[in-house]
Design a protein around this motif. Structure first.
Motif, mmCIF file in Angstrom:
data_model
loop_
_atom_site.group_PDB
_atom_site.id
_atom_site.type_symbol
_atom_site.label_atom_id
_atom_site.label_comp_id
_atom_site.label_asym_id
_atom_site.label_seq_id
_atom_site.Cartn_x
_atom_site.Cartn_y
_atom_site.Cartn_z
ATOM 1 N N TRP A 14 -6.712 -21.906 32.044
ATOM 2 C CA TRP A 14 -5.875 -21.886 33.241
ATOM 3 C C TRP A 14 -6.719 -21.924 34.515
ATOM 4 C CZ3 TRP A 14 -2.937 -17.236 30.852
ATOM 5 C CH2 TRP A 14 -1.992 -17.683 29.921
ATOM 6 N N ARG A 59 -6.575 -24.803 37.745
ATOM 7 C CA ARG A 59 -6.084 -24.465 39.094
ATOM 8 C C ARG A 59 -7.117 -24.936 40.101
ATOM 9 N NH1 ARG A 59 -5.137 -19.173 36.444
ATOM 10 N NH2 ARG A 59 -7.017 -18.503 37.516
ATOM 11 N N ASP A 111 -2.197 -24.830 36.626
ATOM 12 C CA ASP A 111 -2.226 -24.577 35.188
ATOM 13 C C ASP A 111 -0.847 -24.890 34.612
ATOM 14 O OD1 ASP A 111 -0.587 -22.239 35.470
ATOM 15 O OD2 ASP A 111 -2.361 -21.018 35.838
ATOM 16 N N GLU A 115 -6.778 -17.600 29.907
ATOM 17 C CA GLU A 115 -7.228 -17.541 31.301
ATOM 18 C C GLU A 115 -8.368 -18.511 31.591
ATOM 19 O OE1 GLU A 115 -7.366 -17.053 35.161
ATOM 20 O OE2 GLU A 115 -5.768 -16.243 33.923
ATOM 21 N N TYR A 136 -4.502 -17.562 40.521
ATOM 22 C CA TYR A 136 -3.182 -17.768 39.941
ATOM 23 C C TYR A 136 -2.107 -17.723 41.025
ATOM 24 C CZ TYR A 136 1.123 -16.872 37.421
ATOM 25 O OH TYR A 136 2.408 -16.916 36.965
ATOM 26 N N ASP A 137 -1.291 -18.753 41.072
ATOM 27 C CA ASP A 137 -0.164 -18.840 41.994
ATOM 28 C C ASP A 137 -0.599 -18.768 43.458
ATOM 29 O OD1 ASP A 137 2.584 -19.208 42.399
ATOM 30 O OD2 ASP A 137 2.940 -17.064 42.582
#
Length: 165
Positions: A153, A157, A100, A150, A65-66
């Motif tokens: 997502w 990604r 995402d 999740e 994430y990120d």
């Protein structure tokens, strides 16, 4: 107010520019016989839901994430792709960066570009010629899986590989 309008126009132009680069659906890339494949067949390539698997032997690289940095699993996947590129020396691929559905369009386009460029840089460091690789970011515009959880997502990604000229 004028600044926000200008930023919005730039973001729209970036997204429109990215979408204009995907019209390669009925072309193929010739490879040398040393790779065991005569050509990359792009007739089955679906530009609306592209992901690796369209080129047998190349695998999708996933990100946290990120994040745009490469973890050990990503590096292993990229090493697999580098071996494929070395076995198919005439092939050229485009690395697509994806995110995402969280975050703004502008942020995700930039993050997708950082992801694609990180993959390209690592492949180049492992011996693939830079002119055989191109990058594009779709941000959150082309999810592989829909959903606000999740599992969805994590699948979105990614950096994946499609045939390029």
């Amino acid at each position: 107010m004028l600044r926000k309008l200008a930023l919005g126009l730039v973001a729209c132009a970036m997204v429109a520019g990215c979408k204009g680069k995907q019209s390669q659906s009925d072309q193929s890339i010739e490879t040398l016989p040393t790779g065991g494949q005569a050509a990359i067949d792009t007739s089955t390539y679906n530009p609306l839901g592209s992901d690796s698997g369209q080129i047998a032997g190349l695998v999708t690289v996933h990100f946290g994430y990120d994040k745009s940095n490469l973890d050990s699993k990503a590096k292993q996947d990229i090493a697999t792709n580098v071996q494929w590129m070395k076995s198919n020396p005439a092939a050229k691929v485009q690395i697509e960066g994806h995110c995402d559905n969280r975050g703004t369009i502008e942020y995700n386009v930039a993050l997708g570009e950082r992801r694609a460029n990180a993959v390209k840089a690592y492949m180049v460091s492992l011996g693939v010629a830079a002119d055989r690789l191109s990058v594009i970011s779709y941000g959150k515009e082309k999810p592989l899986e829909s959903g606000d959880n999740e599992a969805a997502w994590a699948k979105n990604r990614r950096a994946n590989f499609v045939p390029a000229q």
